[in-house]
Write a protein that holds these residues in place. Structure first.
Motif, mmCIF file in Angstrom:
data_model
loop_
_atom_site.group_PDB
_atom_site.id
_atom_site.type_symbol
_atom_site.label_atom_id
_atom_site.label_comp_id
_atom_site.label_asym_id
_atom_site.label_seq_id
_atom_site.Cartn_x
_atom_site.Cartn_y
_atom_site.Cartn_z
ATOM 1 N N ARG A 71 0.832 -1.208 0.000
ATOM 2 C CA ARG A 71 0.000 0.000 0.000
ATOM 3 C C ARG A 71 0.862 1.251 0.000
ATOM 4 O O ARG A 71 0.355 2.354 -0.161
ATOM 5 C CB ARG A 71 -0.895 0.035 1.236
ATOM 6 N N ARG A 72 2.162 1.062 0.221
ATOM 7 C CA ARG A 72 3.052 2.220 0.342
ATOM 8 C C ARG A 72 4.461 1.841 -0.085
ATOM 9 O O ARG A 72 4.861 0.672 0.040
ATOM 10 C CB ARG A 72 3.054 2.750 1.780
ATOM 11 N N ILE A 86 7.629 9.173 0.874
ATOM 12 C CA ILE A 86 6.882 7.925 0.732
ATOM 13 C C ILE A 86 5.752 8.151 -0.264
ATOM 14 O O ILE A 86 5.203 9.254 -0.367
ATOM 15 C CB ILE A 86 6.334 7.449 2.102
ATOM 16 N N THR A 88 2.077 6.509 -1.245
ATOM 17 C CA THR A 88 1.057 5.591 -0.749
ATOM 18 C C THR A 88 -0.030 5.396 -1.797
ATOM 19 O O THR A 88 -0.100 6.132 -2.789
ATOM 20 C CB THR A 88 0.416 6.140 0.536
ATOM 21 N N SER A 90 -2.963 6.229 -1.436
ATOM 22 C CA SER A 90 -3.736 7.474 -1.446
ATOM 23 C C SER A 90 -3.109 8.512 -2.367
ATOM 24 O O SER A 90 -3.831 9.271 -3.039
ATOM 25 C CB SER A 90 -3.847 8.032 -0.022
ATOM 26 N N THR A 167 3.536 -1.603 9.935
ATOM 27 C CA THR A 167 2.202 -1.224 9.497
ATOM 28 C C THR A 167 1.167 -1.548 10.562
ATOM 29 O O THR A 167 1.437 -2.284 11.519
ATOM 30 C CB THR A 167 1.826 -1.966 8.202
ATOM 31 N N ARG A 214 -9.880 4.588 2.122
ATOM 32 C CA ARG A 214 -9.073 3.718 1.266
ATOM 33 C C ARG A 214 -9.926 2.688 0.550
ATOM 34 O O ARG A 214 -9.435 1.932 -0.275
ATOM 35 C CB ARG A 214 -8.007 2.988 2.105
#
Length: 316
Positions: A71-72, A86, A88, A90, A167, A214
């Motif tokens: 996810r990242r 980073i 992500t 998103s 995480t 998400r």
């Protein structure tokens, strides 16, 4: 640690002693780790972190995240391995039409999606992400996850070099080793936003970014038919499906795809009366970040990894 504390006095971090971590690293010897100037967080963190450089392209990052199921993706300097930022899921959703990062497509490249995805990662990455030191504790990570709502925390040394990542799923693995008094209905989100199967990806991205979600349940005639996640949308790009029917290369063409084409055939759900310990184990086994909550064939809520971590932390 104090071995003789009662159950009511135990910190959530103490539960680490009851589980081996997601990889078999042998017995956890905390005295040795203290000698190495490492905190307990490194016992559950991923150490061999896949990272990218700022000069990698957006599409290269998406392909890595899709292939690895991430996810990242941390961004580091090539020589020093110091953390620079980073990216992500998103950020990718934002870039694909959800928010301000879509300006890279619309303004800089005049809507040419093919040109935009070949821009460097530095254009969309989140700089100066929240980090924690390698000497940190699980309680430190828990505080960041619950109070700052950050799902993945890069771990760095005194020089800023990337040493690992932890995480909310890693932390949930620790906290879920003990039974709970809570049920799903006690912690689920009941006021949930949904979308429909024919909604274009662009609108789903907008809703995810604006509401800081998400994932969105997909319903038709009040019946749940799936759940679409930021990872699903990222996979649409990372596996090349977004480019299969392109004729002009325009972003609008890419993002007009109805969300129903992104749904997988598997749909896992839970019920309000389930104990959250059971649900946490189910999500870990399925490797999913959320479960729709169904009662009398109707969608009544959504329970996520974050909800579970927060609930377990309160009971610790």
């Amino acid at each position: 640690m104090q071995p003789n504390r009662s159950n009511s006095e135990k910190r959530p971090a103490d539960r680490l002693l009851k589980m081996p971590g997601k990889h078999d690293r042998g017995p956890i010897d905390f005295k040795t780790r203290i000698a190495e100037h490492e905190g307990e967080i490194m016992a559950i963190a991923t150490r061999d972190v896949v990272a990218a450089q700022q000069t990698a392209t957006i599409i290269q990052a998406v392909e890595i995240m899709t292939r690895e199921g991430f996810r990242r993706l941390p961004i580091v300097d090539a020589g020093t391995h110091r953390l620079r930022g980073i990216v992500t899921g998103s950020d990718i959703i934002d870039f694909m039409g959800g928010g301000d990062k879509y300006n890279l497509v619309q303004v800089k490249h005049g809507g040419n999606f093919l040109a935009a995805v070949n821009e460097e990662l530095r254009e969309i990455m989140t700089e100066h992400p929240v980090t924690m030191p390698a000497t940190g504790s699980i309680a430190d990570a828990l505080d960041i996850i619950v109070n700052r709502k950050i799902g993945g925390i890069p771990i760095t040394d005194n020089n800023g070099e990337l040493k690992g990542i932890v995480t909310e799923r890693d932390v949930m693995m620790v906290l879920a080793t003990e039974h709970s008094r809570c049920r799903v209905e006690d912690i689920m989100t009941s006021s949930i936003r949904v979308t429909t199967p024919d909604t274009p990806i662009s609108k789903v991205c907008e809703k995810m970014v604006n509401c800081r979600f998400r994932r969105l349940p997909v319903v038709t005639d009040d019946v749940l038919c799936g759940i679409v996640t930021a990872t699903d949308i990222m996979r649409y790009l990372g596996e090349g499906k977004a480019f299969e029917h392109l004729t002009t290369g325009d972003a609008a063409e890419v993002m007009a795809t109805p969300v129903r084409l992104l749904l997988s055939g598997e749909l896992y759900t839970t019920t309000p009366d389930k104990n959250i310990h059971e649900v946490a184990l189910e999500m870990l086994r399925r490797q999913v970040g959320a479960l729709p909550v169904i009662e009398d064939s109707h969608l009544v809520g959504l329970v996520t990894e974050y909800d579970l971590v927060k609930a377990f932390s309160r009971e610790g």
